[in-house]
Design a protein around this motif. Structure first.
Motif, PDB file in Angstrom:
ATOM      1  N   LEU A 118       0.868  -1.024   0.125  1.00 34.01           N
ATOM      2  CA  LEU A 118       0.060   0.054   0.017  1.00 34.01           C
ATOM      3  C   LEU A 118       0.786   1.064  -0.134  1.00 34.01           C
ATOM      4  CD1 LEU A 118      -2.597  -1.072   2.936  1.00 34.01           C
ATOM      5  CD2 LEU A 118      -2.799  -1.316   0.427  1.00 34.01           C
ATOM      6  N   THR A 119       0.340   2.296  -0.305  1.00 39.07           N
ATOM      7  CA  THR A 119       1.107   3.574  -0.315  1.00 39.07           C
ATOM      8  C   THR A 119       1.172   3.854   1.365  1.00 39.07           C
ATOM      9  OG1 THR A 119      -1.037   5.007  -0.074  1.00 39.07           O
ATOM     10  CG2 THR A 119       0.193   4.556  -2.349  1.00 39.07           C
ATOM     11  N   ALA A 120       2.039   4.737   1.676  1.00 41.27           N
ATOM     12  CA  ALA A 120       2.110   5.100   3.043  1.00 41.27           C
ATOM     13  C   ALA A 120       1.032   5.714   3.445  1.00 41.27           C
ATOM     14  CB  ALA A 120       3.428   6.033   3.273  1.00 41.27           C
ATOM     15  N   GLY A 158       3.438  -1.847  11.672  1.00 40.87           N
ATOM     16  CA  GLY A 158       4.510  -1.099  12.187  1.00 40.87           C
ATOM     17  C   GLY A 158       5.642  -2.097  12.627  1.00 40.87           C
ATOM     18  N   ALA A 159       5.431  -3.320  12.685  1.00 42.05           N
ATOM     19  CA  ALA A 159       6.235  -4.181  13.015  1.00 42.05           C
ATOM     20  C   ALA A 159       6.606  -5.459  11.976  1.00 42.05           C
ATOM     21  CB  ALA A 159       5.935  -5.109  14.460  1.00 42.05           C
ATOM     22  N   GLY A 160       5.929  -5.282  10.931  1.00 40.06           N
ATOM     23  CA  GLY A 160       6.103  -6.309   9.858  1.00 40.06           C
ATOM     24  C   GLY A 160       5.651  -7.742  10.163  1.00 40.06           C
ATOM     25  N   LEU A 161       4.593  -8.122  11.127  1.00 40.04           N
ATOM     26  CA  LEU A 161       4.274  -9.396  11.526  1.00 40.04           C
ATOM     27  C   LEU A 161       3.314  -9.982  10.481  1.00 40.04           C
ATOM     28  CD1 LEU A 161       5.578  -8.265  14.114  1.00 40.04           C
ATOM     29  CD2 LEU A 161       3.695  -9.483  15.399  1.00 40.04           C
ATOM     30  N   ALA A 256      -0.746  -7.468   3.247  1.00 37.08           N
ATOM     31  CA  ALA A 256      -0.288  -6.386   2.472  1.00 37.08           C
ATOM     32  C   ALA A 256       0.496  -5.446   3.535  1.00 37.08           C
ATOM     33  CB  ALA A 256      -1.343  -5.647   1.497  1.00 37.08           C
ATOM     34  N   LEU A 257      -0.062  -5.356   4.602  1.00 36.45           N
ATOM     35  CA  LEU A 257       0.561  -4.426   5.621  1.00 36.45           C
ATOM     36  C   LEU A 257       1.983  -4.800   6.007  1.00 36.45           C
ATOM     37  CD1 LEU A 257      -2.662  -3.958   8.234  1.00 36.45           C
ATOM     38  CD2 LEU A 257      -1.621  -2.310   6.366  1.00 36.45           C
TER      39      LEU A 257
END
Length: 311
Positions: A118-120, A158-161, A256-257
């Motif tokens: 996604l975009t920021a 925020g943590a890429g989990l 996707a996050l």
């Protein structure tokens, strides 16, 4: 036994003995039919069991080349080869066909899909507004559910989990303000890694725990409606509803996050090895997929902004 009879016997065996799904039987049957049709053209007559047993790897390579010329993708050709290996193995084991020297035959390697980030701005909206029902004109959610969604999606971005990693966390693992600097995550294969957690994520988890209430350290951090561990399908459905109401792209999913976490770190100058450690990838080649995403983003920016890009 003709090729058509061999195909019918194999499909019946798949359905009855292997309990393959109807979709699998249909797909494998279509693959075998394509192959038998190719051999009929290739040999000038319908193949029987003897003709099938007399094949050489070059015959299968010729079939795959024919399908490539017809437009089959590498992934489709790889699937067809897997189906044909099963078909020929069945004939060898159950109908006395001569074993074929197919061990050295390698199918096409499908390219792994480029992660869709996604975009920021969109990722931030999901992480901070997924529980904001008033902004989207929705019926109000219970405060606990809204806070849970914000905490969960904030943690994924925020943590890429992975969502399974986040939902496996217990209360004892909750990253809170003033706590330890990093969250210990158990990933695929039981491999553990340490992931730093942003203050904003810690605040979101703390706000959720205020609504959740106390519990024993071994209880799930994210609770479902019945008090057990939250099911991933529930979180996915919630994000699906949010993205439709918020006008976000269809690839706005929990995973996707995680892609967005890696892509935005790379775009900000983070080292690829560091991103590999944060994501828990066993191989650097898996992490390198994000360089393609970043390059695609740079090219899109150039096309939008450069005065001569449309010439």
């Amino acid at each position: 036994m003709t090729g058509a009879q061999a195909r019918a016997a194999w499909l019946a065996w798949l359905a009855a003995e292997r309990r393959a799904s109807p979709n699998t039987v249909e797909a494998y049957g279509a693959d075998a039919a394509e192959f038998l049709g190719f051999l009929t053209r290739h040999l000038g007559q319908e193949p029987d069991l003897g003709a099938l047993g007399a094949m050489v790897p070059a015959d299968l390579r010729a079939f795959l080349a024919d399908r490539a010329a017809a437009g089959d993708s590498p992934a489709t050709r790889a699937r067809r080869l897997a189906a044909l290996r099963g078909f020929l193995r069945y004939l060898t084991r159950h109908h006395g066909m001569a074993a074929l020297p197919l061990g050295a035959l390698r199918g096409p390697r499908p390219k792994p899909p480029i992660p869709r980030a996604l975009t920021a701005a969109d990722a931030r909206r999901v992480a901070t507004e997924a529980g904001d029902v008033h902004a989207l004109g929705r019926r109000e959610k219970p405060a606990l559910q809204a806070a849970r969604e914000v905490a969960l999606f904030s943690l994924l971005y925020g943590a890429g989990l992975r969502i399974a990693e986040a939902l496996a966390l217990d209360l004892a693992d909750a990253p809170l303000p003033g706590g330890t600097a990093a969250l210990r995550v158990r990933g695929k294969g039981g491999k553990e890694r340490l992931v730093p957690v942003l203050p904003a994520v810690r605040d979101a988890v703390a706000a959720y725990l205020t609504q959740r209430g106390p519990g024993s350290p071994a209880e799930p951090l994210f609770l479902g409606a019945r008090g057990g561990r939250l099911d991933a399908a529930v979180a996915q459905r919630s994000l699906r509803e949010f993205r439709r109401l918020a006008g976000l792209p269809e690839h706005a999913t929990p995973h996707a996050l995680r892609h967005s976490f890696a892509t935005h770190l790379l775009g900000g100058g983070a080292d690829l090895r560091a991103i590999q450690e944060l994501l828990g990838h066993a191989s650097l080649s898996t992490t390198q997929r994000y360089t393609a995403v970043d390059a695609a983003g740079l090219l899109a920016t150039w096309r939008r902004a450069h005065p001569r890009a449309r010439e």
